[in-house]
Design a protein around this motif. Structure first.
Motif, PDB file in Angstrom:
ATOM      1  N   ARG A  50       0.849  -1.189   0.000  1.00  0.00           N
ATOM      2  CA  ARG A  50       0.000   0.000   0.000  1.00  0.00           C
ATOM      3  C   ARG A  50       0.883   1.236   0.000  1.00  0.00           C
ATOM      4  NH1 ARG A  50      -3.352  -2.766   4.724  1.00  0.00           N
ATOM      5  NH2 ARG A  50      -4.583  -4.226   3.467  1.00  0.00           N
ATOM      6  N   ARG A  51       0.744   2.052  -1.033  1.00  0.00           N
ATOM      7  CA  ARG A  51       1.589   3.237  -1.169  1.00  0.00           C
ATOM      8  C   ARG A  51       0.961   4.436  -0.478  1.00  0.00           C
ATOM      9  NH1 ARG A  51      -0.464   6.812  -4.978  1.00  0.00           N
ATOM     10  NH2 ARG A  51      -2.021   5.947  -6.413  1.00  0.00           N
ATOM     11  N   GLY A 167       1.175  -1.628   5.445  1.00  0.00           N
ATOM     12  CA  GLY A 167       0.644  -2.953   5.206  1.00  0.00           C
ATOM     13  C   GLY A 167       0.555  -3.271   3.721  1.00  0.00           C
ATOM     14  N   SER A 168      -0.034  -4.401   3.417  1.00  0.00           N
ATOM     15  CA  SER A 168      -0.131  -4.884   2.041  1.00  0.00           C
ATOM     16  C   SER A 168      -1.509  -5.464   1.772  1.00  0.00           C
ATOM     17  CB  SER A 168       0.926  -5.971   1.779  1.00  0.00           C
ATOM     18  OG  SER A 168       2.219  -5.516   2.058  1.00  0.00           O
ATOM     19  N   VAL A 182      -7.212 -18.584   5.534  1.00  0.00           N
ATOM     20  CA  VAL A 182      -6.271 -17.475   5.506  1.00  0.00           C
ATOM     21  C   VAL A 182      -6.121 -16.905   6.915  1.00  0.00           C
ATOM     22  CG1 VAL A 182      -6.801 -16.867   3.114  1.00  0.00           C
ATOM     23  CG2 VAL A 182      -8.081 -15.787   4.977  1.00  0.00           C
ATOM     24  N   SER A 183      -5.051 -16.128   7.114  1.00  0.00           N
ATOM     25  CA  SER A 183      -4.843 -15.442   8.384  1.00  0.00           C
ATOM     26  C   SER A 183      -5.781 -14.245   8.469  1.00  0.00           C
ATOM     27  CB  SER A 183      -3.391 -14.977   8.494  1.00  0.00           C
ATOM     28  OG  SER A 183      -3.134 -13.942   7.550  1.00  0.00           O
ATOM     29  N   ASP A 184      -5.730 -13.543   9.593  1.00  0.00           N
ATOM     30  CA  ASP A 184      -6.577 -12.359   9.757  1.00  0.00           C
ATOM     31  C   ASP A 184      -6.294 -11.312   8.687  1.00  0.00           C
ATOM     32  OD1 ASP A 184      -7.756 -13.499  11.958  1.00  0.00           O
ATOM     33  OD2 ASP A 184      -6.481 -12.460  13.411  1.00  0.00           O
ATOM     34  N   GLU A 185      -5.038 -11.236   8.226  1.00  0.00           N
ATOM     35  CA  GLU A 185      -4.670 -10.261   7.201  1.00  0.00           C
ATOM     36  C   GLU A 185      -4.942 -10.769   5.789  1.00  0.00           C
ATOM     37  OE1 GLU A 185      -0.601  -9.187   7.883  1.00  0.00           O
ATOM     38  OE2 GLU A 185      -1.158  -7.582   9.269  1.00  0.00           O
ATOM     39  N   GLY A 205       5.530 -18.130  -1.624  1.00  0.00           N
ATOM     40  CA  GLY A 205       5.873 -16.713  -1.758  1.00  0.00           C
ATOM     41  C   GLY A 205       5.115 -15.825  -0.791  1.00  0.00           C
ATOM     42  N   ASP A 206       5.033 -14.542  -1.118  1.00  0.00           N
ATOM     43  CA  ASP A 206       4.491 -13.542  -0.199  1.00  0.00           C
ATOM     44  C   ASP A 206       3.020 -13.758   0.128  1.00  0.00           C
ATOM     45  OD1 ASP A 206       6.984 -12.505  -0.365  1.00  0.00           O
ATOM     46  OD2 ASP A 206       6.432 -10.617  -1.324  1.00  0.00           O
ATOM     47  N   VAL A 207       2.283 -14.475  -0.721  1.00  0.00           N
ATOM     48  CA  VAL A 207       0.867 -14.717  -0.437  1.00  0.00           C
ATOM     49  C   VAL A 207       0.699 -15.655   0.755  1.00  0.00           C
ATOM     50  CG1 VAL A 207       0.575 -16.737  -1.946  1.00  0.00           C
ATOM     51  CG2 VAL A 207      -1.355 -15.170  -1.568  1.00  0.00           C
TER      52      VAL A 207
END
Length: 240
Positions: A50-51, A167-168, A182-185, A205-207
């Motif tokens: 998130r930018r 965050g992302s 999935v996790s909470d995020e 990976g990042d997912v």
């Protein structure tokens, strides 16, 4: 690696996977309108950082290339050793990132994303004890030819680099569509062999919940590929 895969009969397709569905024991993926079916699916869909919305996309992308905006202090914190570093965010996430970067530089400033954020006395004390400056309100955030400038009511502050701690967005919606946990995020939950909670569905990976680094993602990909081969072998004698 692509040439090697083609040599042994693999086919490659470029496109956007719009949906993923179960089709009996298989999966059905809709890719730009075309239907692909498979017994196993490996997701490596990653995340989107998130930018800061004060910076437009084009300026943002150029700033990342030039090292003025960075997103992974674990990956590249050593590259900004002894530089003027800013962290942009709020809450414990931003505090943790600022504390981590403090081990690389004495000049670290935490800039609150939300001017209305409540900072507890303990948080302020922890930052002060670490020598981290806290700025709770800014007017603007700009990328210049030499770095990042933050305008406050007291004037402008220049930094060599800025780490957004916002965050992302986790690209796990395809897996969630077929019922993966999935996790909470929103990160996918996998076992030690990269299996999700849905049979036949794997992720790397990042997912996936865990360390977001390229080397780690590549390792997970290798584990997942081996697991897929072994799991398929249990279903097909030809692979044994």
């Amino acid at each position: 690696m692509r040439r090697q895969a083609l040599r042994y009969g693999a086919s490659t397709h470029s496109g956007r996977v719009d949906t993923l569905e179960r089709a009996g024991k298989d999966f059905k993926a809709i890719v730009d309108g075309a239907v692909l079916r498979a017994r196993s699916v490996l997701l490596a869909t990653g995340v989107i950082n998130r930018r800061p919305m004060m910076i437009d996309q084009e300026t943002h992308d150029l700033a990342v290339v030039r090292g003025f905006l960075r997103y992974c202090p674990v990956c590249d914190g050593y590259e900004v050793t002894d530089q003027r570093i800013a962290v942009f965010g709020s809450g414990e996430r931003a505090i943790a990132e600022a504390m981590f970067l403090r081990s690389f530089s004495r000049d670290v400033t935490l800039i609150a994303r939300d001017p209305h954020s409540d900072w507890t006395a303990q948080q302020r004390r922890s930052l002060a004890d670490a020598g981290i400056t806290l700025i709770t309100a800014i007017h603007s955030l700009k990328v210049t030819e030499v770095g990042v400038v933050v305008e406050t009511s007291d004037g402008g502050l220049a930094f060599d680099t800025l780490y957004p701690a916002l965050g992302s967005t986790i690209n796990s919606h395809l897996a969630q569509d077929v019922g993966a946990s999935v996790s909470d995020e929103g990160c996918l939950m996998v076992d030690a062999h990269q299996r999700t909670t849905v049979s036949g569905l794997y992720a790397a990976g990042d997912v996936v919940l865990g360390l977001d680094q390229i080397s780690h993602a590549m390792g997970e990909g290798g584990v997942a590929a081996t697991t897929i081969r072994n799991d398929l072998a249990l279903m097909s004698p030809l692979l044994r």
